[in-house]
Design an enzyme around this catalytic site. Structure first.
Site, PDB file in Angstrom:
ATOM      1  N   ARG A   1       0.875  -1.152  -0.129  1.00  0.00           N
ATOM      2  CA  ARG A   1      -0.111  -0.050   0.069  1.00  0.00           C
ATOM      3  C   ARG A   1       0.549   1.372   0.027  1.00  0.00           C
ATOM      4  O   ARG A   1       0.588   2.044  -0.635  1.00  0.00           O
ATOM      5  CB  ARG A   1      -0.777   0.060   1.333  1.00  0.00           C
ATOM      6  N   THR A   2       1.851   1.482   0.704  1.00  0.00           N
ATOM      7  CA  THR A   2       2.674   2.612   0.924  1.00  0.00           C
ATOM      8  C   THR A   2       3.328   2.835  -0.550  1.00  0.00           C
ATOM      9  O   THR A   2       3.099   4.112  -0.803  1.00  0.00           O
ATOM     10  CB  THR A   2       3.779   2.527   2.218  1.00  0.00           C
TER      11      THR A   2
ATOM     12  N   LYS B   1      26.433  -3.911  -1.821  1.00  0.00           N
ATOM     13  CA  LYS B   1      27.885  -3.838  -2.318  1.00  0.00           C
ATOM     14  C   LYS B   1      28.459  -3.260  -0.873  1.00  0.00           C
ATOM     15  O   LYS B   1      29.554  -3.056  -0.859  1.00  0.00           O
ATOM     16  CB  LYS B   1      28.223  -3.266  -3.254  1.00  0.00           C
TER      17      LYS B   1
ATOM     18  N   ARG C   1      11.630   3.839   3.164  1.00  0.00           N
ATOM     19  CA  ARG C   1      11.356   2.758   3.960  1.00  0.00           C
ATOM     20  C   ARG C   1      12.526   2.015   4.436  1.00  0.00           C
ATOM     21  O   ARG C   1      13.246   1.553   3.670  1.00  0.00           O
ATOM     22  CB  ARG C   1      10.092   1.751   3.743  1.00  0.00           C
TER      23      ARG C   1
ATOM     24  N   HIS D   1       5.689   5.893  11.307  1.00  0.00           N
ATOM     25  CA  HIS D   1       5.247   5.929   9.790  1.00  0.00           C
ATOM     26  C   HIS D   1       4.195   6.896   9.776  1.00  0.00           C
ATOM     27  O   HIS D   1       3.113   6.752   9.874  1.00  0.00           O
ATOM     28  CB  HIS D   1       4.448   4.716   9.959  1.00  0.00           C
TER      29      HIS D   1
HETATM   30  C1  NCD Z   1       2.127  -1.020   8.299  1.00  0.00           C
HETATM   31  C2  NCD Z   1       3.646  -0.687   8.160  1.00  0.00           C
HETATM   32  O1  NCD Z   1       4.467  -1.096   7.280  1.00  0.00           O
HETATM   33  O2  NCD Z   1       3.973  -0.345   9.308  1.00  0.00           O
HETATM   34  N1  NCD Z   1       1.842  -1.209   6.889  1.00  0.00           N
HETATM   35  C3  NCD Z   1       1.359  -0.061   6.318  1.00  0.00           C
HETATM   36  O3  NCD Z   1       2.356   0.780   5.807  1.00  0.00           O
HETATM   37  N2  NCD Z   1       0.246   0.086   5.824  1.00  0.00           N
HETATM   38  C4  NCD Z   1       1.914  -2.082   9.200  1.00  0.00           C
HETATM   39  C5  NCD Z   1       2.284  -3.473   9.267  1.00  0.00           C
HETATM   40  O4  NCD Z   1       3.360  -3.864   8.402  1.00  0.00           O
HETATM   41  O5  NCD Z   1       1.608  -4.216  10.114  1.00  0.00           O
END
Ligand code: NCD
Length: 306
Positions: A55-56, A85, A106, A134
């Site tokens: 999703r993100t 590397k 991320r 997040h």
């Molecule tokens: C979450 C995350 O990556 O922190 N997912 C997201 O970004 N919607 C929640 C999770 O991984 O449980």
């Protein structure tokens, strides 16, 4: 790394947002919903993902494309980028700044986004830094609460599941603290209860909260039940994971105790903490919540780039 007169440099923590900025973002996201535009023509967004995401990453990419921007990036960056590397995160970020106008990062390590922001010459957006934060997820979570219930102030929000490693829960609690009359119940077994940093923040802001091991204790008065996945990948002790898994579950019987006007949310992905039989209940807001991520991220990218 701070809020500058209605705009932002980097987006690292939910703590950077105040009420006027949130109100402006949500108003812009509402206006952008379902639209396409040209406000980001010629701009490039790089997604650099060292941890899995559906999703993100895709909603950020969709948001950028809908505003006529372009996207490039790498998933599984530990193996598909020069990190394999031995390149440092700083060197990678320095280079990506030459290729893109904004970086969505991320990483599995807490603090990685802040570390990247120190050397970055373009905005860095924290799309999750290990068990840290997040912030953009919590923005879309709050946007969803406002859309579903018409307000945020005065609500009783039950935040459930893995509150120790769950970065979305931690960022959400920070943002909720900005709204008058909000009450939070943290529902989790002791092994994954919310940490002292969030509790101290709520104490400072005089936000009432309680800790509870059972959803049954609070569900009857909850306006929002925010469920989260137990973050299996972050446990170093398998016995602790076993104590956390399956402790809080939502099924049709749970829904019978939830008020008719309340909603269930989840950042997704879910494993077994919400039974799929709940999905057809109109109070199950988690897929609407995920969809809201596109408009919210369009508004955020405009704020950073337009
Ligand atoms: C979450 C995350 O990556 O922190 N997912 C997201 O970004 N919607 C929640 C999770 O991984 O449980």
């Amino acid at each position: 790394m701070a809020v500058r007169a209605g705009t932002l440099d980097h987006v690292i923590s939910a703590a950077q947002f105040d009420r006027p900025l949130l109100d402006a973002l949500f108003a812009r996201a509402t206006a952008l919903e379902g639209t396409r535009g040209h406000s980001l023509t010629g701009r490039i967004m790089a997604t650099l993902f060292y941890e899995p995401s559906t999703r993100t990453r895709l909603s950020f990419e969709s948001a950028m494309l809908r505003l006529d921007g372009s996207v490039l990036g790498t998933e599984a960056a530990h193996v598909f980028s020069s990190a394999m590397k031995g390149e440092t995160l700083e060197d990678t970020i320095r280079m990506v700044c030459a290729y893109a106008d904004v970086i969505v990062l991320r990483h599995d390590r807490e603090g990685a986004a802040a570390q990247a922001a120190v050397v970055a010459t373009v905005p860095v957006i924290n799309a999750g830094d290990g068990p840290g934060e997040h912030p953009t997820q919590s923005l879309l979570d709050l946007f969803t609460i406002e859309r579903e219930l018409g307000r945020i102030g005065g609500l009783h929000v039950a935040i459930c599941g893995d509150l120790r490693f769950g970065r979305t829960a931690r960022s959400l609690a920070r943002l909720l603290a900005l709204y008058d009359g909000v009450r939070i119940s943290f529902v989790a077994p002791d092994v994954v209860q919310v940490g002292p940093d969030i509790r101290a923040l709520l104490d400072d802001r005089h936000v009432p909260y309680q800790l509870s091991p059972r959803l049954d204790d609070v569900i009857g008065s909850a306006d929002v039940v925010y469920q989260t996945r137990v973050q299996k990948e972050r446990f170093t002790d398998p016995a602790e994971f076993e104590r956390a898994r399956g402790a809080i579950r939502i099924d049709a019987a749970t829904m019978q105790r939830l008020p008719a006007t309340s909603v269930v949310m989840h950042p997704l992905p879910r494993v077994d903490e919400i039974d799929p039989e709940v999905d057809s209940d109109p109070r199950a807001a988690y897929f609407r919540q995920a969809a809201n991520g596109v408009a919210l991220r369009m508004a955020l990218l405009e704020l950073l780039l337009a």
